[in-house]
Design an enzyme around this catalytic site. Structure first.
Site, short mmCIF file in Angstrom:
data_model
loop_
_atom_site.label_atom_id
_atom_site.label_comp_id
_atom_site.label_asym_id
_atom_site.label_seq_id
_atom_site.Cartn_x
_atom_site.Cartn_y
_atom_site.Cartn_z
N ALA A 95 0.81 -1.21 0.00
CA ALA A 95 0.00 0.00 0.00
C ALA A 95 0.85 1.27 0.00
CB ALA A 95 -0.92 0.01 1.22
N LYS A 96 2.10 1.16 0.46
CA LYS A 96 3.04 2.29 0.51
C LYS A 96 2.41 3.52 1.16
CE LYS A 96 5.86 0.77 -3.39
NZ LYS A 96 5.08 -0.40 -3.84
N ARG A 97 1.83 3.34 2.33
CA ARG A 97 1.21 4.45 3.05
C ARG A 97 2.25 5.21 3.87
NH1 ARG A 97 -2.31 3.31 -0.32
NH2 ARG A 97 -4.46 2.83 0.24
#
Length: 270
Positions: free
Chosen positions: A97-99
């Site tokens: 998700a690379k949040r």
């Protein structure tokens, strides 16, 4: 629910199935190559075949969230189904998700991807640290409490990232990538295997030193991007490294047996 620490669970899965992370990346060109429609029905069938091929055979399975998000709420429903199916197996999941954010927003992301009550919960989630590694503490702390993990972007393989991440920070003499790794290492001290892992591309020309990390390393770039398993060993050393492959395995589809065979061949278990 009390579960073993993420690092220990991932190490055990690696022992059982071989150290490999396979991505579920249902971008449109692959949907077409597999003879599927570029809509939610195609997305669901693609994901189903990946689950059938990999669960119980691959240590870490990483759905790329963007390709599900592309279809809005219906796409997220397919992602929920996919993560639930992985949870029911001995494989582990990583939501790619690379949040990354600060304060209550980061806490919200932590609850979305790591809390036991969330339908999107995964065993691990990828995070972006460019508001500072410390800004990710809500997710780092929740992951530790829940027996889950995080993978923090440190040295990515695309040229733009390498140009940025190899820059030396003023007054420290340390590259940005090395600083990210060192700050992650601080969270893992005193653990047998820590839960704050990093992402380091296997194609990076000048990778950070990983000796003190004491946590899993996710290593994209093997296969279609040109890196080899020898590159993984050279960069990761004795760390718990998991090469991350997508296209080099998914190109064997749509037949599930061929997908599974390709994945197993990469870890010498065909």
């Amino acid at each position: 629910m009390v579960r073993a620490p993420f690092g220990e669970r991932l190490a055990a899965a690696g022992d059982d199935f071989g150290r490999l992370c396979v991505g579920i990346d249902p971008h449109e060109s692959l949907l077409r190559d597999w003879g599927l429609s570029c809509d939610v029905d195609g997305l669901r069938e693609f994901s189903r075949r990946c689950v059938d091929a990999f669960v119980g055979h691959v240590a870490l399975i990483k759905p790329q969230v963007a390709f599900f998000e592309h279809f809005g709420a219906a796409g997220f429903a397919v992602l929920e189904e996919t993560l639930e199916q992985i949870r029911e197996s001995e494989s582990l999941s990583c939501a790619d998700a690379k949040r990354g954010d600060i304060g209550s927003t980061m806490e919200g992301y932590a609850y979305a991807w790591l809390d036991d009550r969330s339908p999107l919960r995964a065993d691990a989630v990828t995070l972006t640290p460019y508001l500072g590694v410390g800004s990710l503490e809500p997710a780092i702390e929740m992951a530790g409490r829940e027996g889950r993990g995080v993978f923090i972007m440190a040295a990515n393989s695309n040229p733009e990232a390498e140009a940025l991440q190899s820059q030396t920070l003023s007054g420290t003499g340390t590259t940005l990538a090395q600083t990210m790794v060192d700050e992650c290492a601080d969270y893992n001290r005193g653990m047998r295997i820590g839960h704050v892992g990093v992402v380091v591309g296997a194609t990076v020309a000048k990778p950070p030193v990983l000796d003190g990390l004491n946590a899993p390393v996710l290593m994209p770039g093997v296969g279609a991007q040109g890196a080899t398993l020898d590159d993984v060993t050279r960069i990761a050393g004795d760390n718990l490294a998991f090469p991350n492959v997508s296209r080099s395995v998914l190109s064997a589809g749509p037949d599930t047996s061929e997908l599974r065979k390709r994945a197993k061949a990469l870890v010498g278990r065909a």
